[in-house]
Scaffold this motif. Structure first.
Motif, short mmCIF file in Angstrom:
data_model
loop_
_atom_site.label_atom_id
_atom_site.label_comp_id
_atom_site.label_asym_id
_atom_site.label_seq_id
_atom_site.Cartn_x
_atom_site.Cartn_y
_atom_site.Cartn_z
N ILE A 78 37.68 -18.00 -2.65
CA ILE A 78 37.93 -18.62 -1.35
C ILE A 78 36.77 -19.56 -1.10
CG2 ILE A 78 38.19 -18.23 1.14
CD1 ILE A 78 38.94 -15.32 0.43
N VAL A 79 37.03 -20.75 -0.55
CA VAL A 79 35.94 -21.68 -0.24
C VAL A 79 36.09 -22.20 1.18
CG1 VAL A 79 35.50 -22.38 -2.62
CG2 VAL A 79 37.19 -23.62 -1.27
N ALA A 80 34.97 -22.64 1.76
CA ALA A 80 34.99 -23.14 3.13
C ALA A 80 33.78 -24.02 3.39
CB ALA A 80 35.00 -21.97 4.13
N LEU A 81 33.94 -24.91 4.35
CA LEU A 81 32.83 -25.72 4.85
C LEU A 81 32.19 -24.99 6.02
CD1 LEU A 81 34.78 -29.11 5.03
CD2 LEU A 81 33.19 -28.43 3.23
N VAL A 97 41.56 -28.69 -4.41
CA VAL A 97 40.85 -27.43 -4.62
C VAL A 97 41.83 -26.38 -5.12
CG1 VAL A 97 39.36 -25.70 -3.55
CG2 VAL A 97 39.29 -28.06 -2.74
N GLU A 98 41.44 -25.65 -6.17
CA GLU A 98 42.34 -24.72 -6.85
C GLU A 98 42.47 -23.37 -6.14
OE1 GLU A 98 40.78 -24.36 -10.75
OE2 GLU A 98 40.90 -26.52 -11.17
N VAL A 99 41.59 -23.10 -5.18
CA VAL A 99 41.61 -21.81 -4.48
C VAL A 99 41.81 -22.07 -2.99
CG1 VAL A 99 40.08 -20.78 -6.21
CG2 VAL A 99 39.09 -21.76 -4.13
N PRO A 100 42.15 -21.05 -2.19
CA PRO A 100 42.30 -21.26 -0.74
C PRO A 100 41.05 -21.89 -0.12
CG PRO A 100 43.16 -19.12 -1.36
CD PRO A 100 42.50 -19.67 -2.59
N PHE A 101 41.26 -22.98 0.61
CA PHE A 101 40.20 -23.76 1.25
C PHE A 101 40.44 -23.65 2.75
CE2 PHE A 101 38.38 -28.40 1.45
CZ PHE A 101 37.19 -27.91 1.97
N ILE A 102 39.65 -22.81 3.41
CA ILE A 102 39.95 -22.38 4.78
C ILE A 102 39.37 -23.34 5.82
CG2 ILE A 102 39.93 -20.43 6.36
CD1 ILE A 102 41.40 -20.01 3.62
N SER A 103 40.26 -23.94 6.58
CA SER A 103 39.92 -24.97 7.56
C SER A 103 39.45 -24.38 8.87
CB SER A 103 41.15 -25.85 7.80
OG SER A 103 41.09 -26.51 9.04
N ILE A 104 38.38 -24.92 9.43
CA ILE A 104 37.91 -24.51 10.75
C ILE A 104 38.93 -24.93 11.83
CG2 ILE A 104 36.20 -24.97 12.56
CD1 ILE A 104 34.04 -24.92 10.43
N PRO A 105 39.35 -26.20 11.89
CA PRO A 105 40.30 -26.59 12.96
C PRO A 105 41.59 -25.78 12.95
CG PRO A 105 39.36 -28.54 11.93
CD PRO A 105 38.92 -27.37 11.10
N GLU A 106 42.16 -25.54 11.79
CA GLU A 106 43.41 -24.80 11.71
C GLU A 106 43.21 -23.37 12.17
OE1 GLU A 106 47.35 -24.33 11.41
OE2 GLU A 106 46.27 -26.23 11.13
N THR A 107 42.13 -22.75 11.75
CA THR A 107 41.85 -21.36 12.13
C THR A 107 41.66 -21.22 13.64
OG1 THR A 107 40.79 -20.94 9.99
CG2 THR A 107 40.27 -19.42 11.78
N GLN A 222 35.23 -14.67 11.03
CA GLN A 222 36.17 -13.54 11.10
C GLN A 222 37.35 -13.75 10.17
OE1 GLN A 222 37.00 -13.44 15.31
NE2 GLN A 222 35.21 -12.20 15.79
N LYS A 223 37.86 -14.98 10.11
CA LYS A 223 38.99 -15.30 9.23
C LYS A 223 38.58 -15.16 7.77
CE LYS A 223 43.12 -16.99 8.33
NZ LYS A 223 44.37 -16.25 8.70
N LEU A 224 37.41 -15.65 7.41
CA LEU A 224 36.94 -15.58 6.02
C LEU A 224 36.79 -14.13 5.58
CD1 LEU A 224 34.29 -18.45 6.05
CD2 LEU A 224 36.55 -18.49 4.97
N LEU A 227 40.15 -12.53 4.92
CA LEU A 227 40.74 -12.96 3.64
C LEU A 227 40.00 -12.35 2.44
CD1 LEU A 227 41.39 -16.71 4.48
CD2 LEU A 227 43.09 -14.89 4.28
N MET A 228 38.68 -12.23 2.56
CA MET A 228 37.90 -11.64 1.46
C MET A 228 38.29 -10.18 1.21
SD MET A 228 34.19 -13.15 2.54
CE MET A 228 33.24 -12.29 1.29
N LEU A 229 38.63 -9.48 2.29
CA LEU A 229 38.90 -8.04 2.18
C LEU A 229 40.37 -7.73 1.89
CD1 LEU A 229 36.66 -6.74 5.10
CD2 LEU A 229 36.23 -6.51 2.66
N GLU A 230 41.22 -8.76 1.87
CA GLU A 230 42.65 -8.52 1.59
C GLU A 230 42.84 -7.88 0.22
OE1 GLU A 230 44.81 -12.13 2.01
OE2 GLU A 230 45.12 -11.86 4.17
#
Length: 230
Positions: A78-81, A97-107, A222-224, A227-230
């Protein structure tokens, strides 16, 4: 548990909070049985902001893409800015990006919908307040975004870039920000305020905000972890 890759350094203060709070939250959620695997690719803040200021978004995109590749090649699932402003090139990067790229605005916009907000204020860097990259997710969900006046936007940007980015938190700055939010509440009817820069929570929080405080860093973290613990 999935390994997390973070693009840090933009700025260093928020990057440290991401690292500290993700470790703490994972430990709490696993009853002290685990700590996360985290890789941080730290960018040069001045270089990244230079690209933003000159609107050289192609070079910014290349700079961040190289860092994202390093994280994925290092095993991140999982990656994020860690900065709101860097999301100005998120849409151009997400499909590369080949892995989930978690957006701040969307979250954050998903949470705003859950809480039933219709009109929200936005504070952040001058680019975050004046460009559409952070607002778009909210507007698409039918939420109106209000920003301060031109002079107030300049003031907020100045306090972020000259103080908060360096971990300097002045009481006078806190009061200025609270006054701006109060004005937006009274004149524009905002129901909540987005802290659209990951350094703003150094000065503002749910205890001193005149309206509900949407801390993009806290919500993103919190979102990251989820997802990490899923």
């Amino acid at each position: 548990m999935k390994k997390l890759g973070l693009i840090g350094g933009t700025g260093p203060e928020s990057s440290m909070i991401y690292y500290r709070d993700i470790n703490k939250m994972v430990s709490e959620k696993t009853n002290g049985k685990a700590f996360p695997e985290i890789a941080i690719e730290s960018l040069n803040l001045n270089k990244a902001l230079g690209y933003v200021q000159t609107e050289d978004y192609l070079e910014l995109q290349k700079y961040i893409k190289k860092a994202l590749d390093n994280l994925v090649n290092g095993g991140a699932k999982i990656v994020a800015l860690t900065a709101g402003t860097m999301h100005i090139v998120y849409d151009q990067l997400k499909d590369q990006v080949e892995v989930p790229f978690i957006s701040i605005p969307e979250t954050v916009s998903e949470l705003a919908v859950q809480r039933g907000y219709k009109k929200i204020g936005l504070l952040g860097t001058i680019f975050t307040m004046e460009k559409d990259y952070l607002k778009k997710s909210f507007l698409e969900k039918g939420i109106e975004i209000i920003t301060p006046s031109s002079d107030e936007r300049i003031l907020v940007n100045d306090r972020i870039s000259k103080e908060l980015e360096y971990g300097i938190v002045k009481e006078s700055t806190i009061q200025e920000l609270i006054q701006i939010i109060t004005k937006m509440k009274e004149e524009d009817g905002i129901e909540a305020i987005i802290l659209g820069c990951t350094e703003l929570p150094l000065a503002l929080n749910r205890d001193n905000c005149p309206v509900d405080c949407l801390d993009i860093m806290e919500i993103h973290i919190q979102k990251l972890v989820e997802l990490m613990l899923e």
